[in-house]
Write an enzyme that holds these catalytic residues in place. Sequence first.
Site, PDB file in Angstrom:
ATOM      1  N   HIS A  72       0.840  -1.191   0.000  1.00  0.00           N
ATOM      2  CA  HIS A  72       0.000   0.000   0.000  1.00  0.00           C
ATOM      3  C   HIS A  72       0.878   1.245   0.000  1.00  0.00           C
ATOM      4  CE1 HIS A  72      -3.951  -1.906   1.733  1.00  0.00           C
ATOM      5  NE2 HIS A  72      -3.461  -2.569   0.699  1.00  0.00           N
ATOM      6  N   TYR A 202      -9.101   5.217   7.741  1.00  0.00           N
ATOM      7  CA  TYR A 202      -9.200   5.616   9.135  1.00  0.00           C
ATOM      8  C   TYR A 202     -10.290   6.681   9.220  1.00  0.00           C
ATOM      9  CZ  TYR A 202      -4.696   3.344  10.142  1.00  0.00           C
ATOM     10  OH  TYR A 202      -3.679   2.436  10.309  1.00  0.00           O
ATOM     11  N   PRO A 293      -2.852   0.093  18.542  1.00  0.00           N
ATOM     12  CA  PRO A 293      -2.665  -0.362  17.165  1.00  0.00           C
ATOM     13  C   PRO A 293      -2.936   0.699  16.102  1.00  0.00           C
ATOM     14  CG  PRO A 293      -4.728  -1.183  18.044  1.00  0.00           C
ATOM     15  CD  PRO A 293      -4.029  -0.512  19.192  1.00  0.00           C
ATOM     16  N   LYS A 297       2.471  -0.010  14.721  1.00  0.00           N
ATOM     17  CA  LYS A 297       3.894  -0.017  15.062  1.00  0.00           C
ATOM     18  C   LYS A 297       4.368  -1.242  15.829  1.00  0.00           C
ATOM     19  CE  LYS A 297       4.848   3.629  12.984  1.00  0.00           C
ATOM     20  NZ  LYS A 297       5.418   3.347  11.663  1.00  0.00           N
ATOM     21  N   TYR A 385       4.344   6.770   9.482  1.00  0.00           N
ATOM     22  CA  TYR A 385       3.606   5.551   9.199  1.00  0.00           C
ATOM     23  C   TYR A 385       4.479   4.528   8.463  1.00  0.00           C
ATOM     24  CZ  TYR A 385      -0.722   2.868   8.565  1.00  0.00           C
ATOM     25  OH  TYR A 385      -1.692   1.909   8.627  1.00  0.00           O
TER      26      TYR A 385
END
Length: 391
Positions: A72, A202, A293, A297, A385
Site C-alpha cells: 500500500h 481511518y 494499534p 507499530k 507511518y
Amino acid sequence: MRIQVGIVGAGPAGLMLAHLLHQHGIESVVVDTRTRDEIEGTIRAGVLEQTSVDLMTATGIGDRVKQQGQVHHGIELRFGGQGHRIDFADLTGGRGVTIYPQHEVLKDLIAKRLADGGDIRFGVSDVRVEGVGGDSPTIRFTEGGTEQVLHPVLVAGCDGSRSTTRFLVPAPKPRQDHFRQYPFAWFGILAEAPPSSDELIYAHHENGFALVSTRSPTVQRLYLQVDPNDTPTDWPDDRIWQELHTRVSGEGARILEGPIFQKSVLHFRSFVCEPMQYGRLFLAGDAAHTVPPTGAKGMNLAIADVYVLSRAMAEYFAGGETGALDAYTATVLPRVWRAQHFSWWMTSMLHRMPEASGFDLNRQRAELDFVTRSRAGRTLLAENYVGTPLD
C-alpha cells in the site's frame, strides 16, 4: 545445556532475534509455553514498514511476503463525510507499507529456523529465568514431564505483553514503568467479503472511530471503537454493519458486507519499561513496550529492537566488547518513544473520547483538516507511518 543466547518467547521478537543471530553465526534456544499450532494459528493484524520487509528479504525470509503481501502506498483519512488520501509514495520518496498478517510472519520465521537447524522448544511449562544479575543465568522449564536447564551466556526476554521476564528488571529503581490505559476498545470482525477499499481507511465520526482494513481478496478486517465493557454479544451482525456504514459514510465511501465469522474486543494501552535491560537480560518487543494499534507499530518495533540487539550480541561474542550491549536501551528508546508519540497522536486525533463535547469534536476535525490540507502535515504522518531506517 550450555548455549550462547537463551530466548524466552517465540513471537515476532524472539523468532526474529534467533534468525538474525544465526546470520551472525550465533546459535540460540527459543522456549515458549504455546504450541506451534497455537502460535501459527493466532490471527493478528500485520502492517510491515518498508524497513521490516527489506530486512526480511535481505536475510532470506522475504519470499512469501513479496508474493502474498499487499503493498500500500497510502491510506485514507475520512471525516466530515469526505475522504482525504495520504500519498506515501509522493511524500516519502516512493516508500510504502505491506499488509501481511503477523501469524504469517511467524510461520515464515519458524519454517526458516527449523530448516536452518534451529532449536525451538514449543509447548513447555514452568519457565523460570534466574541469575540474570550475575555471571551464570539459567532458564529452567518442563518439557515432556522432565525439567530442563539451559545455561545461556545472555538472555533475551521476548515473552510478549504478559511478560514475566520484564519483572526481573529491578523495580522501582532504576526501572521506570510508563503506562497509559485508553478509555475505549476496538471491536474487530473478520468477514468473508471483497475489499471495501484499495487502501486502509481511518474514519473519524461523532459516534466513534472506525477502521477499514483487509486480510486478503476474500477476507476483510474491520474495527469499531466501542466501550471497553462491551462484549461480542452486544454487537449482532446487523448493528455492526449499520454502524460501519454510518461511520464510514459520505462521498466515495462504500462498505461491502459479507458473512462475519469472527468477533473480538481489543483493549489497548501504551507502556514502556525503562531500562530494557538488567545484567545479562535484554527485553525486546511487547515485553518491553506496547503501543495502541492505531499507528501500526507493534511488530515493527519488535523487529527494530532485535535488529539492534542481534548486532550488539554479535559484537560481544566476536570480541568480548560490551559497549553496544551496555548502550542497548539508550539506542532503541528514541525509536520506541517516537512510535509511542505517533500512536498516541493518531489515536487521540481519530477517536471520540468519553464525555467529548462539541468543542472536542470540532477541535479534532480542525486538526484533521490541517493534517490533510498541509503538505507538511501529510508528510509528518506519512514518514511516521512508513517508518524510519533501522540504522
